[in-house]
Design a protein around this motif. Sequence first.
Motif, PDB file in Angstrom:
ATOM      1  N   ASP A 648       8.200  18.861   1.870  1.00 50.53           N
ATOM      2  CA  ASP A 648       8.195  18.486   3.289  1.00 50.53           C
ATOM      3  C   ASP A 648       7.623  17.100   3.539  1.00 50.53           C
ATOM      4  OD1 ASP A 648       9.225  21.008   3.738  1.00 50.53           O
ATOM      5  OD2 ASP A 648       7.279  21.888   4.228  1.00 50.53           O
ATOM      6  N   GLN A 649       7.619  16.252   2.511  1.00 48.36           N
ATOM      7  CA  GLN A 649       7.191  14.867   2.694  1.00 48.36           C
ATOM      8  C   GLN A 649       8.439  14.021   2.932  1.00 48.36           C
ATOM      9  OE1 GLN A 649       4.393  15.419  -1.025  1.00 48.36           O
ATOM     10  NE2 GLN A 649       3.810  13.506  -0.009  1.00 48.36           N
ATOM     11  N   TYR A 650       8.988  14.192   4.128  1.00 40.49           N
ATOM     12  CA  TYR A 650      10.308  13.644   4.404  1.00 40.49           C
ATOM     13  C   TYR A 650      10.314  12.127   4.499  1.00 40.49           C
ATOM     14  CZ  TYR A 650      11.004  18.553   5.494  1.00 40.49           C
ATOM     15  OH  TYR A 650      11.039  19.919   5.419  1.00 40.49           O
ATOM     16  N   LYS A 651       9.274  11.561   5.055  1.00 41.26           N
ATOM     17  CA  LYS A 651       9.236  10.104   5.188  1.00 41.26           C
ATOM     18  C   LYS A 651       9.211   9.441   3.814  1.00 41.26           C
ATOM     19  CE  LYS A 651       6.796   6.355   7.518  1.00 41.26           C
ATOM     20  NZ  LYS A 651       5.650   5.993   8.392  1.00 41.26           N
ATOM     21  N   GLU A 652       8.368   9.975   2.913  1.00 42.59           N
ATOM     22  CA  GLU A 652       8.310   9.439   1.554  1.00 42.59           C
ATOM     23  C   GLU A 652       9.624   9.688   0.819  1.00 42.59           C
ATOM     24  OE1 GLU A 652       6.202  11.428   2.954  1.00 42.59           O
ATOM     25  OE2 GLU A 652       4.199  10.517   2.935  1.00 42.59           O
ATOM     26  N   ALA A 653      10.221  10.853   1.061  1.00 45.33           N
ATOM     27  CA  ALA A 653      11.500  11.174   0.418  1.00 45.33           C
ATOM     28  C   ALA A 653      12.582  10.185   0.845  1.00 45.33           C
ATOM     29  CB  ALA A 653      11.922  12.597   0.764  1.00 45.33           C
ATOM     30  N   MET A 654      12.581   9.817   2.129  1.00 50.26           N
ATOM     31  CA  MET A 654      13.556   8.849   2.625  1.00 50.26           C
ATOM     32  C   MET A 654      13.442   7.533   1.863  1.00 50.26           C
ATOM     33  SD  MET A 654      13.090   9.686   6.668  1.00 50.26           S
ATOM     34  CE  MET A 654      13.685   8.093   7.177  1.00 50.26           C
ATOM     35  N   TYR A 655      12.232   7.127   1.551  1.00 53.00           N
ATOM     36  CA  TYR A 655      12.005   5.874   0.823  1.00 53.00           C
ATOM     37  C   TYR A 655      12.662   5.938  -0.558  1.00 53.00           C
ATOM     38  CZ  TYR A 655       9.508   2.421  -1.990  1.00 53.00           C
ATOM     39  OH  TYR A 655       9.193   1.403  -2.858  1.00 53.00           O
ATOM     40  N   TYR A 656      12.470   7.063  -1.261  1.00 52.81           N
ATOM     41  CA  TYR A 656      13.028   7.182  -2.613  1.00 52.81           C
ATOM     42  C   TYR A 656      14.541   7.392  -2.579  1.00 52.81           C
ATOM     43  CZ  TYR A 656       8.487   7.122  -4.847  1.00 52.81           C
ATOM     44  OH  TYR A 656       7.268   6.725  -5.321  1.00 52.81           O
ATOM     45  N   PHE A 657      15.034   8.098  -1.573  1.00 51.37           N
ATOM     46  CA  PHE A 657      16.482   8.261  -1.456  1.00 51.37           C
ATOM     47  C   PHE A 657      17.163   6.927  -1.163  1.00 51.37           C
ATOM     48  CE2 PHE A 657      15.805  12.922  -0.127  1.00 51.37           C
ATOM     49  CZ  PHE A 657      15.997  13.344  -1.429  1.00 51.37           C
ATOM     50  N   LYS A 658      16.470   6.075  -0.444  1.00 51.33           N
ATOM     51  CA  LYS A 658      17.015   4.743  -0.178  1.00 51.33           C
ATOM     52  C   LYS A 658      17.099   3.943  -1.476  1.00 51.33           C
ATOM     53  CE  LYS A 658      16.381   0.687   2.778  1.00 51.33           C
ATOM     54  NZ  LYS A 658      15.546   0.056   3.835  1.00 51.33           N
ATOM     55  N   LEU A 659      16.060   4.054  -2.310  1.00 52.39           N
ATOM     56  CA  LEU A 659      16.096   3.368  -3.602  1.00 52.39           C
ATOM     57  C   LEU A 659      17.170   3.944  -4.512  1.00 52.39           C
ATOM     58  CD1 LEU A 659      12.255   3.048  -4.353  1.00 52.39           C
ATOM     59  CD2 LEU A 659      13.813   1.236  -3.615  1.00 52.39           C
ATOM     60  N   ALA A 660      17.441   5.232  -4.326  1.00 52.55           N
ATOM     61  CA  ALA A 660      18.452   5.898  -5.156  1.00 52.55           C
ATOM     62  C   ALA A 660      19.867   5.683  -4.628  1.00 52.55           C
ATOM     63  CB  ALA A 660      18.168   7.392  -5.237  1.00 52.55           C
ATOM     64  N   HIS A 661      19.992   5.013  -3.498  1.00 55.33           N
ATOM     65  CA  HIS A 661      21.310   4.816  -2.891  1.00 55.33           C
ATOM     66  C   HIS A 661      21.999   6.154  -2.660  1.00 55.33           C
ATOM     67  CE1 HIS A 661      21.278   0.576  -4.841  1.00 55.33           C
ATOM     68  NE2 HIS A 661      20.707   0.555  -3.650  1.00 55.33           N
ATOM     69  N   LYS A 664      23.504  10.734   1.460  1.00 52.03           N
ATOM     70  CA  LYS A 664      23.591  12.152   1.809  1.00 52.03           C
ATOM     71  C   LYS A 664      22.201  12.769   1.903  1.00 52.03           C
ATOM     72  CE  LYS A 664      25.173  16.528  -0.186  1.00 52.03           C
ATOM     73  NZ  LYS A 664      25.884  17.156  -1.329  1.00 52.03           N
ATOM     74  N   TYR A 665      21.390  12.544   0.865  1.00 51.40           N
ATOM     75  CA  TYR A 665      20.042  13.116   0.871  1.00 51.40           C
ATOM     76  C   TYR A 665      19.136  12.377   1.854  1.00 51.40           C
ATOM     77  CZ  TYR A 665      21.455  15.725  -3.253  1.00 51.40           C
ATOM     78  OH  TYR A 665      22.098  16.578  -4.112  1.00 51.40           O
ATOM     79  N   TYR A 666      19.361  11.085   2.039  1.00 51.75           N
ATOM     80  CA  TYR A 666      18.568  10.323   3.014  1.00 51.75           C
ATOM     81  C   TYR A 666      18.763  10.906   4.406  1.00 51.75           C
ATOM     82  CZ  TYR A 666      16.722   6.361   5.663  1.00 51.75           C
ATOM     83  OH  TYR A 666      15.981   5.576   6.518  1.00 51.75           O
ATOM     84  N   SER A 667      20.014  11.254   4.739  1.00 50.36           N
ATOM     85  CA  SER A 667      20.302  11.821   6.054  1.00 50.36           C
ATOM     86  C   SER A 667      19.603  13.161   6.246  1.00 50.36           C
ATOM     87  CB  SER A 667      21.819  11.985   6.226  1.00 50.36           C
ATOM     88  OG  SER A 667      22.468  10.740   6.152  1.00 50.36           O
ATOM     89  N   LYS A 668      19.566  13.969   5.171  1.00 50.87           N
ATOM     90  CA  LYS A 668      18.887  15.268   5.275  1.00 50.87           C
ATOM     91  C   LYS A 668      17.395  15.092   5.529  1.00 50.87           C
ATOM     92  CE  LYS A 668      22.051  17.951   2.352  1.00 50.87           C
ATOM     93  NZ  LYS A 668      22.170  18.771   1.115  1.00 50.87           N
ATOM     94  N   SER A 669      16.766  14.176   4.798  1.00 55.41           N
ATOM     95  CA  SER A 669      15.337  13.942   4.993  1.00 55.41           C
ATOM     96  C   SER A 669      15.074  13.321   6.359  1.00 55.41           C
ATOM     97  CB  SER A 669      14.791  13.033   3.889  1.00 55.41           C
ATOM     98  OG  SER A 669      14.753  13.706   2.652  1.00 55.41           O
TER      99      SER A 669
END
Length: 719
Positions: A648-661, A664-669
């Motif tokens: 449930d650390q969505y803000k941090e997850a968004m950061y890593y999903f952005k780095l991962a390009h 799909k997962y960025y939108s979920k977070s």
Amino acid sequence: MKKLIICLSFLILVTLLVTNNNLHAESYVYDNWKNVIPSTEGITYKETYYAQDIVSEADPTVSIEKFTNLTDMEVFNSKIFLLDANIDNTTVNIQGTDYSIPNISKVYIINQNFRYEKYANEFVLTDYAKAKLDEFYRFKTPLDEITYDQYTSTEFVNIYEGTKANATVSSSKATFALDYVPSAKTDFEIVYNGKLVDPTTYTLENTGGTTTATFTTLREGSEVMGVLKNLKTPGRAPYLPYSLDPTKAAVRLSDAQGITANGEYIYIADSGNARVLKLNYDFEVVDVYLTPNDNTFYQMYNSTYDTEFGVGYEVIKELSNMCTKLSSANIFRPEKVAITKSGVLYVISANTYEGLVEFSADTTFNRFLGKNTAKANALKILLSNFFTEEQLKSFALSLPPMFNNLAVSDDGYLYATSNPEANISSANSVSNGLNMVKIINTKGLDIMNRNGYVKPDGDAVYLQTSTENNVIIGSSVLTAVAVSKRSNFTVCDKQRGRLFTYDLDGNLLYITGEQPGGISTSGSSNGLSNSIANPVALDYLYRTYTTSTGEEIEEETVICLDNASRSIILFETTEFGEAVNTATFLYQNGVITDTYEVDSSGNVVLDAEGKPVVKEMGAESYWRQVIKMNTNYELAYLGIGKALHRRDQYKEAMYYFKLAHAPKYYSKSFEKYRDGVLNQNFNLIMTVVVVFIVGIVVSIITKTIRKRYNKNAVKGGDE
């Protein structure tokens, strides 16, 4: 200023050194847009074994003389089973005479130290296996009477020629005028109404060059046909006398193409003899898998046929062994085999488009499964509305690609590779969308997840045309597959000699090889011992070593059997590859975060620095190790992002999903993060909204009252 310049230079140098030490970008992967990005190798070349390097376990001074045509390999319990479809001639004694026979295959059993323990090119038949072959081929020649012609025959059953004559039954007799008089009923048969007459219901008498049959069942006036048989070509003898004991029968492999093993038995695709042999570890044949009882394959008996002299009745073939020359296109020719823990055998047969052949544990044919589908020919569909059937026949058949290799995972799933749909040998050919690797379940369905940036079909980017010499053109040609203990799988590309490793979700983990495009001087044709030129088999080998401290370490090695160099090429898992493998394995098993040591009171134990003592690392920690070794590795950022999302650390997850390009997962977070922000500040937001609405309402009311007041004031002034 001078000091500042020195410091900056030092930092740049340190950065370069760190990057150089950690990255080792000798390979590549793909990002979300299929762009090639540098990557560390997950497995790297270790060593190569040629025949002369593999010595006898019993006598280290003796080595394997040579390999001539390596066709398959299987690793089971640290044993390596090698199959060499020997193209050299082998001396075989038949009826006291030595003959030179080609293509007799050999089997080697090699241990984890690459010393061979057993070798054989002749395998004794048990009584059960011999009786099964006798019954199937209706073979009645005694062991000591088998001839050279029988053993080397190109036919699997006897071929007869002969003459026929018609006659009418009169007074229970029918007289046939034939070329010569049959010596026994076994050389003569009578057909009535399309069926063979029971030989026990008539007697034969030869008189003056004619043959008269006296019947006990046929009625007056019945039209019958007499057939006189003469053996033209003997069928192949399914075995020979054993060289060490002529009273026993033994088989020799012919152009064998596949081998697999389990804890009790070895299974060999004896392709040239149209069968699969089941051997124990003493190299005795305990059972045989024969032609499946299905119309896909040429049935040696019990099927409609035409003899060379016009007779075409099913019953005649069944009882008299008369048959036409066999067509190689539809004979059961097993090429690759795989066995499950339950004893179910799966076979790839040459020129078979129906899928994998499944045999039950008792060697009976069950079914086909996992069939590839042919891509529809749009032009042919359009023209079918205008062309005749004869004109449409001029078009090439839309046949599905055939499987070329397979492996079974520990959980019983089949991993199968297929040929590309296009003719990859053509310089301008391109694969048109076939899934060249499948995971097939017991229902025959492909259950592979293809969630990675690219499909698990080898190179996603490759040259389709080129004006330069020696440039490799076209998509990957996958010819071998292996499954690891951690359920990752590796496939081998024959086109450019590369290894591709994927996880269960279809994510490309790492590639062993240089960037795509490829030229022959830097690819698989450079003649080096680490080059893969013609891979025919791939497998994982796990070797256990004991360190000086008594700790047991299991080493994971990928071994490739290369027929071009006639060698076994070993690739060891790197530190980077081990971290990636562990991270994917832990994530698939739900071990995402670290677990910590706790005391008797249930409190987390802290080390001297006040940090929690890690009992077992989770997937997230291994992904962070991967990033330290390769900052370009987007899959690691994706793994960390997934771990953070699950916590449930969505803000941090968004950061890593952005780095991962990973949009799909960025939108979920982002959706979860947005909902969380709204929930957390609901009271404040609602207060602001209510105040805003109240303010608007008050403003409207005030304006309305003011308008009325002004209107009334105007009316009062007029009065």
